[in-house]
Write an enzyme that holds these catalytic residues in place. Structure first.
Site, PDB file in Angstrom:
ATOM      1  CD  GLU A 113      25.666  41.912  78.837  1.00 46.91           C
ATOM      2  OE1 GLU A 113      25.328  41.514  77.703  1.00 46.91           O
ATOM      3  OE2 GLU A 113      25.034  42.784  79.450  1.00 46.91           O
ATOM      4  CE1 TYR A 155      20.072  45.006  77.923  1.00 45.45           C
ATOM      5  CE2 TYR A 155      21.932  43.669  78.629  1.00 45.45           C
ATOM      6  CZ  TYR A 155      21.265  44.368  77.646  1.00 45.45           C
ATOM      7  OH  TYR A 155      21.789  44.407  76.369  1.00 45.45           O
ATOM      8  CG  ASP A 179      20.309  37.598  70.523  1.00 44.28           C
ATOM      9  OD1 ASP A 179      20.623  38.752  70.876  1.00 44.28           O
ATOM     10  OD2 ASP A 179      20.358  36.605  71.259  1.00 44.28           O
TER      11      ASP A 179
END
Lengths: 403, 284
Positions: free
Chosen positions: B54, B180, B65
């Site tokens: 990735e 995911y 994040d």
């Protein structure tokens, strides 16, 4: 432009105003966003919800706020009759409380136990901390580190009200980073927490929900003007950062063709200088903080920091409904610089005995440009959306006055 | 289920299945800490044991994040990294390795500004196999997911502990490549998940799709990677690698001479952890 049947029907069922708005959030948040939407759909059709809202607006906030004929400024300009919608007289000194009352009522209805918020100048933070004190809920306010330093009086107010202030150093440490950090908190504490967003932006349903709470400004104005002049106003003017005070004033008049509507963005040092926060006049459409709207950004799609003397306008985006109203041409969006706003600040204080916040000074600066050339029976309503106490330090510094 | 573009991702998971082991997925940011170092890291990942790569596309406001990846994004932007240059890095990489799947991970705005159709054509040409775009849930699938599938690129959806069974079919409707699973309710690089909880969620997902399930967020050590990989088809590690980069920066923010080896060394030990994990039989 194509004439729509109504400009007031938005948002559509997928959360969009034209191409703007939407729900651009991480999957972790998405189920919660859908919960908020569902709860809001129920609440807004519930008379009991609005009865409680109206009660608090009247007895706690002090509404309706007056519609005031600014006679001396009208004389000074020598043209249109200028009215102020006095939302600076609300409890906590700005329009922000209309929204935080509405959202905390929804948070309680959803059984949420903890409130978070972002703030720039601190007005929304204070309004959120206030309602959290009122309802006995823990409150965490995210605030850019530089703003914490610049806005000490509001930081102290929030602390007195029991809020925890988290200075945000991530990114560039400004309002947009405070909003990122609030979203991160929300992602991590999704079950128990309600995020009270401070403006008519963010993922659906926030832009429409915040607008609906702020519409009390326009609805009152409509009635009050009818009472005082027996007709609708001709022109509405309001300052725009995220755009919640403006959409609150504008929305109830969008379908009245005779009403000319103008939003005033902060041009900082001037649009051409690149140091401003006029997203509509100096930005382009993009996706940030859960919605598509006009954003200040570079050619790679990286978000730029906004600049304005007014920390409350200092955000690189704008509510998606304004982006739509701009594109379809129903509302005109102009801008005023720091210098023009400061002139308006001085003028208003000297002529009307009202010390305005720097945000509505941008609106007044534009009123001062158009009023002289308009006929004497032309009625302008400008939203005096906040009082200037919080800004006296910034203004003193500009005027070279040692506090 | 919508059509599934055949990319290197499906081939790689097929190979992993044949080998009877879970996969190891790395995340690093393009251009972090600088272009040259990030390319040297990228070039060594497959040999160090990464089964799927990735590459983070830096964005100024990465709202999902944690501090490590935020800082990594800002370092890359400061060094001039962009989406266009990221595609250039992928195209260069493909000259040497045409098998390891490459997934771009980031946020929508840089792609929106690049232009969706042009981006998809350029990405396909560069050799990108899949996209993970954090702020594009299925509710916004018309923006990029559906056009990506048409362009022959997998669009990989995130699922979270908050994704209910009732919602899962909606998320999986156009999912492709792999799924995911974000193992924690939180941002990258903060807390770690309990393996038993992860196993439960992976089971929920597997009950509704045949796609492989990769698990990420909060995996830092070879032991954790092994544990998580034992209950999933792949484990993803990002913040821990980015932390290695950060730890090797000097006072001026320049990478020290040992940076690449430090990162690849960690990749190697994480990959060994994952390879040592016994793969559980997929529930049918």
């Amino acid at each position: 432009m194509t004439k729509l049947n109504t400009f007031r029907s938005g948002v559509d069922e997928t959360g969009h105003f034209g191409i703007y708005g939407g729900r651009f959030v991480a999957e972790t948040l998405m189920p919660l966003i859908l919960d908020v939407e569902k709860a809001w759909e129920e609440a807004r059709h519930d008379d009991d919800f609005w009865a409680e809202f109206d009660y608090l607006m009247k007895h706690y906030v002090g509404r309706p706020s007056p519609l005031y004929f600014a006679e001396r400024l009208t004389e000074q300009f020598g043209g249109a009759k200028v009215y102020f919608k006095r939302d600076e007289l609300n409890h906590t000194g700005a329009h922000k409380i209309n929204n935080t009352i509405g959202q905390i009522l929804l948070a309680r209805r959803m059984g949420k136990k903890r409130i978070i918020a972002e703030t720039g100048a601190g007005q929304h933070g204070v309004a959120t901390a206030t309602v959290c004190a009122l309802f006995g809920m823990p409150c965490v306010v995210y605030m850019g580190e530089t703003d914490v330093e610049r806005q000490k009086p509001n930081v102290f107010r929030m602390r007195l009200l029991g809020a925890e202030i988290v200075p945000v150093t991530a990114g560039t440490g400004t309002l947009k980073d405070a909003m990122n950090e609030a979203l991160r908190d929300w992602v991590a504490n999704v079950e128990e927490t309600f995020y009270i967003i401070g403006t008519a932006a963010g993922p659906h349903p926030y832009p429409a929900m915040v607008r609906d709470f702020q519409c009390i400004i326009g609805n009152e104005t409509r009635e009050q003007m009818q009472e005082m002049e027996g007709r609708l106003p001709d022109t509405l003017v309001a300052a725009i950062g995220g755009g919640s005070n403006a959409i609150g004033l504008f929305h109830p008049f969008l379908d009245d063709d005779s009403v000319n509507i103008i939003g005033v963005e902060a041009a900082g040092h001037g649009i051409e200088s690149g140091e401003h926060c006029a997203s509509l006049n100096g930005g382009r459409p993009g996706v940030l903080h859960g919605n598509r709207t006009y954003l200040l950004q570079d050619e790679d799609g990286q978000i730029k920091d906004g600049y304005s003397i007014s920390a409350g306008l200092d955000y690189p985006g704008i509510g998606p409904e304004h982006a739509w109203l701009r594109d379809i041409g129903r509302v005109e969006y102009v801008s005023a610089t720091d210098v023009e706003a400061l002139e308006a600040f001085k003028l208003c204080t000297a002529k009307e005995g009202i010390i305005p916040a720097l945000e509505p000074c941008h609106a007044l600066a534009y009123v001062s440009k158009i009023a002289p050339d308009l006929p004497k029976d032309h009625l302008i309503v400008m939203n005096m959306c906040g009082r200037g106490d919080k800004d006296i330090f910034a203004v003193a510094e500009r005027f070279g006055f040692d506090m | 289920m919508s059509k599934q573009p055949e990319t290197r991702i499906a081939k790689r998971f097929k190979k992993l299945q044949d080998e009877g082991r879970p996969g190891f997925v790395t995340f690093t940011t393009a251009g972090d800490p600088d272009l040259e170092t990030s390319v040297r890291i990228l070039n060594g990942l497959a040999d160090a044991g990464a089964d799927l790569i990735e590459i983070g596309v830096p964005f100024s406001d990465p709202m999902a994040d944690g501090p490590a990846i935020q800082a990594s994004s800002l370092r890359a932007i400061k060094g001039g990294m962009s989406l266009r240059k990221t595609l250039g890095i992928v195209a260069d990489y493909r000259k040497k390795d045409d098998e390891t799947p490459i997934v771009l991970m980031g946020y929508y705005n840089p792609i929106y500004i690049y232009g969706v159709d042009v981006f998809l054509a350029d990405a396909k040409k560069a050799g990108v196999d899949g996209l993970i775009v954090v702020d594009l849930p299925p509710e916004e699938e018309a923006e990029l997911c559906l056009p990506a599938l048409d362009a022959g690129i997998n669009f990989i959806y995130l699922t979270a502990p908050t994704t209910t069974d009732a919602r899962l079919p909606r998320v999986l409707e156009h999912a492709s490549g792999f799924v995911y699973f974000v193992s924690i309710t939180g941002i990258t690089g903060t807390r770690s998940a309990v393996t038993a909880d992860v196993a439960g969620h992976v089971g929920r997902i597997r009950a509704k799709t045949d796609l492989p399930v990769a698990v990420g967020f909060g995996i830092r050590t070879p032991e954790q990677a092994a544990e998580i990989a034992s209950v999933a088809d792949a484990a993803v590690v990002g913040s821990a690698l980015v932390d290695q980069i950060t730890a090797n920066l000097d006072d001026n923010g320049k990478p020290g001479p040992g940076t690449v080896d430090a990162v690849l060394g960690l990749v190697k030990s994480l990959a060994e952890g994952v390879r040592g994990a016994r793969k559980t039989e997929k529930a049918s």
